[in-house]
Design a protein around this motif. Structure first.
Motif, PDB file in Angstrom:
ATOM      1  N   MET A 177      -5.573  -0.011  10.516  1.00 14.41           N
ATOM      2  CA  MET A 177      -5.003  -1.352   9.867  1.00 14.41           C
ATOM      3  C   MET A 177      -3.981  -1.898  11.158  1.00 14.41           C
ATOM      4  O   MET A 177      -3.518  -1.057  11.625  1.00 14.41           O
ATOM      5  CB  MET A 177      -3.825  -0.641   8.716  1.00 14.41           C
ATOM      6  CG  MET A 177      -4.394  -0.405   7.494  1.00 14.41           C
ATOM      7  SD  MET A 177      -4.986  -1.641   6.414  1.00 14.41           S
ATOM      8  CE  MET A 177      -3.577  -2.503   6.481  1.00 14.41           C
ATOM      9  N   VAL A 178      -3.594  -2.992  10.927  1.00 12.03           N
ATOM     10  CA  VAL A 178      -2.865  -3.660  11.933  1.00 12.03           C
ATOM     11  C   VAL A 178      -1.497  -3.554  11.636  1.00 12.03           C
ATOM     12  O   VAL A 178      -1.010  -3.374  10.588  1.00 12.03           O
ATOM     13  CB  VAL A 178      -3.106  -5.387  11.827  1.00 12.03           C
ATOM     14  CG1 VAL A 178      -2.038  -6.055  12.804  1.00 12.03           C
ATOM     15  CG2 VAL A 178      -4.676  -5.622  12.100  1.00 12.03           C
ATOM     16  N   ALA A 179      -0.648  -3.159  12.689  1.00 15.05           N
ATOM     17  CA  ALA A 179       0.702  -2.979  12.454  1.00 15.05           C
ATOM     18  C   ALA A 179       1.409  -3.990  11.839  1.00 15.05           C
ATOM     19  O   ALA A 179       0.998  -5.095  12.374  1.00 15.05           O
ATOM     20  CB  ALA A 179       1.453  -2.432  13.875  1.00 15.05           C
ATOM     21  N   GLY A 180       2.157  -3.877  10.990  1.00 11.99           N
ATOM     22  CA  GLY A 180       2.842  -4.756  10.378  1.00 11.99           C
ATOM     23  C   GLY A 180       2.213  -5.270   9.055  1.00 11.99           C
ATOM     24  O   GLY A 180       2.485  -6.403   8.302  1.00 11.99           O
ATOM     25  N   GLY A 181       0.750  -5.105   9.020  1.00 17.35           N
ATOM     26  CA  GLY A 181       0.118  -5.240   7.791  1.00 17.35           C
ATOM     27  C   GLY A 181       0.337  -5.021   6.371  1.00 17.35           C
ATOM     28  O   GLY A 181       1.353  -4.377   6.201  1.00 17.35           O
ATOM     29  N   VAL A 182      -0.450  -5.028   5.432  1.00 16.42           N
ATOM     30  CA  VAL A 182      -0.219  -4.776   3.887  1.00 16.42           C
ATOM     31  C   VAL A 182      -1.322  -3.943   3.474  1.00 16.42           C
ATOM     32  O   VAL A 182      -2.533  -4.480   3.546  1.00 16.42           O
ATOM     33  CB  VAL A 182       0.040  -5.853   3.242  1.00 16.42           C
ATOM     34  CG1 VAL A 182       0.322  -5.872   1.684  1.00 16.42           C
ATOM     35  CG2 VAL A 182       1.113  -6.949   3.940  1.00 16.42           C
ATOM     36  N   LEU A 183      -1.030  -2.879   2.863  1.00 16.77           N
ATOM     37  CA  LEU A 183      -2.225  -1.813   2.230  1.00 16.77           C
ATOM     38  C   LEU A 183      -1.634  -1.885   0.684  1.00 16.77           C
ATOM     39  O   LEU A 183      -0.619  -1.577   0.357  1.00 16.77           O
ATOM     40  CB  LEU A 183      -2.360  -0.447   2.744  1.00 16.77           C
ATOM     41  CG  LEU A 183      -3.026   0.275   2.090  1.00 16.77           C
ATOM     42  CD1 LEU A 183      -4.634  -0.251   2.410  1.00 16.77           C
ATOM     43  CD2 LEU A 183      -2.890   1.604   2.535  1.00 16.77           C
ATOM     44  N   ALA A 231      -0.130   8.180   6.989  1.00 19.53           N
ATOM     45  CA  ALA A 231      -0.408   7.140   7.985  1.00 19.53           C
ATOM     46  C   ALA A 231       0.565   7.020   9.086  1.00 19.53           C
ATOM     47  O   ALA A 231       1.724   7.026   8.772  1.00 19.53           O
ATOM     48  CB  ALA A 231      -0.650   5.766   7.312  1.00 19.53           C
ATOM     49  N   LEU A 232      -0.032   7.034  10.313  1.00 14.15           N
ATOM     50  CA  LEU A 232       0.749   7.431  11.515  1.00 14.15           C
ATOM     51  C   LEU A 232       1.253   5.728  11.924  1.00 14.15           C
ATOM     52  O   LEU A 232       2.177   5.660  12.685  1.00 14.15           O
ATOM     53  CB  LEU A 232       0.111   8.027  12.579  1.00 14.15           C
ATOM     54  CG  LEU A 232      -0.123   9.462  12.481  1.00 14.15           C
ATOM     55  CD1 LEU A 232      -1.102  10.092  13.535  1.00 14.15           C
ATOM     56  CD2 LEU A 232       1.076  10.095  11.877  1.00 14.15           C
ATOM     57  N   ASN A 233       0.469   4.766  11.854  1.00 13.86           N
ATOM     58  CA  ASN A 233       0.650   3.318  12.017  1.00 13.86           C
ATOM     59  C   ASN A 233       1.425   2.839  10.799  1.00 13.86           C
ATOM     60  O   ASN A 233       1.553   3.076   9.644  1.00 13.86           O
ATOM     61  CB  ASN A 233      -0.316   2.494  12.451  1.00 13.86           C
ATOM     62  CG  ASN A 233      -1.444   2.671  11.354  1.00 13.86           C
ATOM     63  OD1 ASN A 233      -1.700   3.684  10.547  1.00 13.86           O
ATOM     64  ND2 ASN A 233      -2.423   1.767  11.052  1.00 13.86           N
ATOM     65  N   TYR A 234       2.401   1.878  11.257  1.00 16.40           N
ATOM     66  CA  TYR A 234       3.319   1.084  10.234  1.00 16.40           C
ATOM     67  C   TYR A 234       2.547  -0.007   9.815  1.00 16.40           C
ATOM     68  O   TYR A 234       2.169  -0.829  10.558  1.00 16.40           O
ATOM     69  CB  TYR A 234       4.691   0.860  11.058  1.00 16.40           C
ATOM     70  CG  TYR A 234       5.374  -0.042  10.066  1.00 16.40           C
ATOM     71  CD1 TYR A 234       6.297   0.557   9.094  1.00 16.40           C
ATOM     72  CD2 TYR A 234       5.503  -1.391  10.226  1.00 16.40           C
ATOM     73  CE1 TYR A 234       6.848  -0.223   8.424  1.00 16.40           C
ATOM     74  CE2 TYR A 234       6.241  -2.275   9.328  1.00 16.40           C
ATOM     75  CZ  TYR A 234       7.078  -1.606   8.125  1.00 16.40           C
ATOM     76  OH  TYR A 234       7.686  -2.207   7.442  1.00 16.40           O
TER      77      TYR A 234
END
Length: 175
Positions: A87-93, A106-109
């Motif tokens: 997922m792109v950092a700063g994205g939305v899941l 998740a390790l990415n923000y």
């Protein structure tokens, strides 16, 4: 497709159910929102800022590197763990609330928006979903689609379609 979407907002519907994306495309079209769309069976190129991609292949999902993603309720948790690494950092899941433990590792923000299964009743061939704005009739009996409606509504918000703009076309869409 990856090259084509490089400078666009990449939106992923991670689902094995093609009806999910079709439903979203109809809601967006009703609200005058145009997107490019890629799936195994269909390509729509309108040279728009948003590219919508649907897949249930974890490797494709990871390569797509989505800015915004919707995970549907039938998706195995193990697969979610794999693709959210990209997922792109700063994205939305947007994900089913029962996957909160998986997403929490998740390790990415990125922003995490859980959704509950849709509250609904079926009587005499009519399906009514229960929302904050009241009961809304649906022209579908697809439980898969119904169970993901709250997630679709959150995804539509990422395109600027608010609650009333989502539910108005929902009443006329059949799935």
């Amino acid at each position: 497709m990856i090259d084509y979407s490089q400078n666009k907002t990449r939106v992923l519907v991670y689902s094995s159910l093609p009806e999910i994306s079709r439903f979203l495309l109809e809601v967006l079209d009703f609200n005058g929102k145009k997107v490019d769309y890629f799936s195994a069976n269909q390509i729509l190129k309108n040279d728009q800022d948003f590219v919508l991609f649907q897949t249930s292949d974890v490797d494709e999902a990871a390569r797509f590197q989505p800015n915004i993603a919707l995970v549907t309720v039938e998706t195995p948790k193990e697969e979610v763990r794999e693709f959210i690494k990209n997922m792109v950092a700063g994205g939305v899941l947007i994900f089913p609330e029962f996957m909160a433990d998986t997403v929490g590792f998740a390790l990415n923000y990125f922003r995490k928006l859980p959704f509950a299964k849709t509250d609904f009743d079926s009587e005499n061939g009519m399906t009514l979903i229960h929302t904050e704005i009241g009961a809304i009739p649906l022209n579908t009996s697809s439980e898969n689609l119904i169970n993901n409606l709250n997630g679709l509504q959150l995804l539509a918000q990422q395109f600027g379609v608010m609650e009333e703009g989502f539910y108005e076309p929902v009443m006329g869409i059949s799935g």
